[in-house]
Scaffold this active site. Structure first.
Site, short mmCIF file in Angstrom:
data_model
loop_
_atom_site.label_atom_id
_atom_site.label_comp_id
_atom_site.label_asym_id
_atom_site.label_seq_id
_atom_site.Cartn_x
_atom_site.Cartn_y
_atom_site.Cartn_z
N LYS A 56 -13.32 -20.54 52.57
CA LYS A 56 -13.20 -21.78 53.34
C LYS A 56 -12.99 -21.49 54.83
CE LYS A 56 -9.49 -24.22 53.52
NZ LYS A 56 -8.28 -24.92 53.08
N ASP A 110 -12.67 -28.28 51.88
CA ASP A 110 -11.23 -28.36 51.67
C ASP A 110 -10.96 -29.52 50.72
OD1 ASP A 110 -11.50 -30.69 53.10
OD2 ASP A 110 -10.05 -30.17 54.66
#
Ligand code: SF4
Length: 126
Positions: free
Chosen positions: A29, A47
């Site tokens: 991420k 996310d």
């Protein structure tokens, strides 16, 4: 991290997400955020907001993990829009399509939202 950046990357932050993930403490991420926001690479950082909002709207279907969601989003959103879409989804999730109680009455996406259609149908049936 600084030593690795200096030693392996010539003191330059790499733009490739796979290279970024070699740095200690940098996961998928974070690597995608850096690649997308700083280098405008056509990748999507997923996310909790991006994951939830994409599923509710119907931009992802049955995505069980952030990587599944990422793959669907990068397949379906034009590459040149991915870095913007990342911010749109995060901000929409933070302020309107909230986790516990989405503010559908304030949302401009009711016409296309999969989740909204299901709650509208339930409301009409009750
Ligand atoms: S209509 Fe509701 S569930 Fe759908 S995106 Fe908007 S706030 Fe989220």
């Amino acid at each position: 991290m600084a030593r690795m950046l200096a030693g392996e990357f010539g003191s330059k932050v790499p733009s490739d997400p796979l290279m970024l993930q070699k740095l200690p403490g940098v996961g998928r991420k974070t690597a995608n955020v850096i690649a997308s926001v700083i280098f405008r690479k056509p990748v999507m950082a997923v996310d909790t907001h991006v994951f939830r909002v994409s599923a509710r709207i119907g931009l992802t279907i049955n995505a069980k993990t952030p990587v599944h969601a990422e793959n669907q989003l990068t397949r379906n959103i034009p590459p040149e829009m991915l870095h913007k879409a990342h911010h749109w989804l995060i901000l929409h999730g933070r302020y309107i399509c909230k986790a516990r109680k989405p503010l559908c009455d304030q949302c401009g996406l009711t016409q296309i939202c999969k989740y909204y259609k299901t709650i509208s149908v339930k409301y009409l049936k009750s």
